[in-house]
Design a protein around this motif. Structure first.
Motif, PDB file in Angstrom:
ATOM      1  N   GLU A 134      -7.205   5.458   2.683  1.00  0.00           N
ATOM      2  CA  GLU A 134      -5.806   5.105   2.870  1.00  0.00           C
ATOM      3  C   GLU A 134      -5.283   4.337   1.661  1.00  0.00           C
ATOM      4  O   GLU A 134      -4.199   4.611   1.154  1.00  0.00           O
ATOM      5  CB  GLU A 134      -5.628   4.262   4.133  1.00  0.00           C
ATOM      6  N   ARG A 135      -6.087   3.385   1.196  1.00  0.00           N
ATOM      7  CA  ARG A 135      -5.677   2.594   0.028  1.00  0.00           C
ATOM      8  C   ARG A 135      -5.501   3.492  -1.191  1.00  0.00           C
ATOM      9  O   ARG A 135      -4.516   3.375  -1.930  1.00  0.00           O
ATOM     10  CB  ARG A 135      -6.716   1.506  -0.256  1.00  0.00           C
ATOM     11  N   ARG A 191      -2.335   5.564  -0.731  1.00  0.00           N
ATOM     12  CA  ARG A 191      -1.128   4.759  -0.961  1.00  0.00           C
ATOM     13  C   ARG A 191      -0.883   4.557  -2.467  1.00  0.00           C
ATOM     14  O   ARG A 191       0.260   4.620  -2.927  1.00  0.00           O
ATOM     15  CB  ARG A 191      -1.253   3.398  -0.276  1.00  0.00           C
ATOM     16  N   GLU A 192      -1.952   4.324  -3.212  1.00  0.00           N
ATOM     17  CA  GLU A 192      -1.798   4.153  -4.656  1.00  0.00           C
ATOM     18  C   GLU A 192      -1.309   5.437  -5.304  1.00  0.00           C
ATOM     19  O   GLU A 192      -0.459   5.402  -6.199  1.00  0.00           O
ATOM     20  CB  GLU A 192      -3.124   3.718  -5.273  1.00  0.00           C
ATOM     21  N   VAL A 240       0.471   7.840  -3.848  1.00  0.00           N
ATOM     22  CA  VAL A 240       1.870   8.046  -3.463  1.00  0.00           C
ATOM     23  C   VAL A 240       2.766   7.154  -4.303  1.00  0.00           C
ATOM     24  O   VAL A 240       3.818   7.596  -4.787  1.00  0.00           O
ATOM     25  CB  VAL A 240       2.073   7.779  -1.955  1.00  0.00           C
ATOM     26  N   PHE A 241       2.359   5.911  -4.509  1.00  0.00           N
ATOM     27  CA  PHE A 241       3.154   4.999  -5.326  1.00  0.00           C
ATOM     28  C   PHE A 241       3.307   5.525  -6.750  1.00  0.00           C
ATOM     29  O   PHE A 241       4.411   5.559  -7.305  1.00  0.00           O
ATOM     30  CB  PHE A 241       2.506   3.606  -5.352  1.00  0.00           C
ATOM     31  N   ARG A 253       1.857  12.469   0.348  1.00  0.00           N
ATOM     32  CA  ARG A 253       2.468  11.809   1.501  1.00  0.00           C
ATOM     33  C   ARG A 253       1.890  12.323   2.807  1.00  0.00           C
ATOM     34  O   ARG A 253       1.625  11.552   3.734  1.00  0.00           O
ATOM     35  CB  ARG A 253       3.981  12.008   1.487  1.00  0.00           C
ATOM     36  N   LEU A 292      -1.616  10.934   3.325  1.00  0.00           N
ATOM     37  CA  LEU A 292      -1.547   9.544   3.770  1.00  0.00           C
ATOM     38  C   LEU A 292      -1.188   9.478   5.252  1.00  0.00           C
ATOM     39  O   LEU A 292      -1.794   8.725   6.015  1.00  0.00           O
ATOM     40  CB  LEU A 292      -0.529   8.763   2.937  1.00  0.00           C
ATOM     41  N   MET A 295      -3.497   7.877   8.233  1.00  0.00           N
ATOM     42  CA  MET A 295      -2.983   6.819   9.098  1.00  0.00           C
ATOM     43  C   MET A 295      -3.048   7.242  10.569  1.00  0.00           C
ATOM     44  O   MET A 295      -3.350   6.423  11.447  1.00  0.00           O
ATOM     45  CB  MET A 295      -1.567   6.452   8.690  1.00  0.00           C
TER      46      MET A 295
END
Length: 77
Positions: free
Chosen positions: A18-19, A22-23, A25-26, A47, A50, A54
């Motif tokens: 997940e981490r 998220r990185e 996606v950012f 996306r 992720l 989740m």
């Protein structure tokens, strides 16, 4: 990553994924906003991955909570 592979992972492993997601996606969102992203499908894929991770984490949490309730109810009886 395949759904079956993700389902077999433990919750701590999923949190690591997940981490990482998220990185990613950012990073892709930043490139998208600065018009440096060539492949917009990659952003959408990241996306979705992720969201899938989740969702699986939520399922595992609900499953663990339900198992805890069953153990607590069995101990009462």
């Amino acid at each position: 990553m395949e759904l079956d592979e993700l389902r077999q992972m433990t919750a701590p492993d999923l949190r690591v994924k997940e981490r990482e997601a998220r990185e990613e996606v950012f990073r892709l969102r930043l490139k998208l906003r600065t018009n440096q992203l060539d492949n917009h499908a990659g952003y959408r894929r990241a996306r979705r991955e992720l969201a899938l991770i989740m969702t699986l984490l939520g399922e595992k949490a609900r499953g663990a909570a339900a198992a805890g309730k069953k153990v607590a109810n069995a101990a009462k009886n």
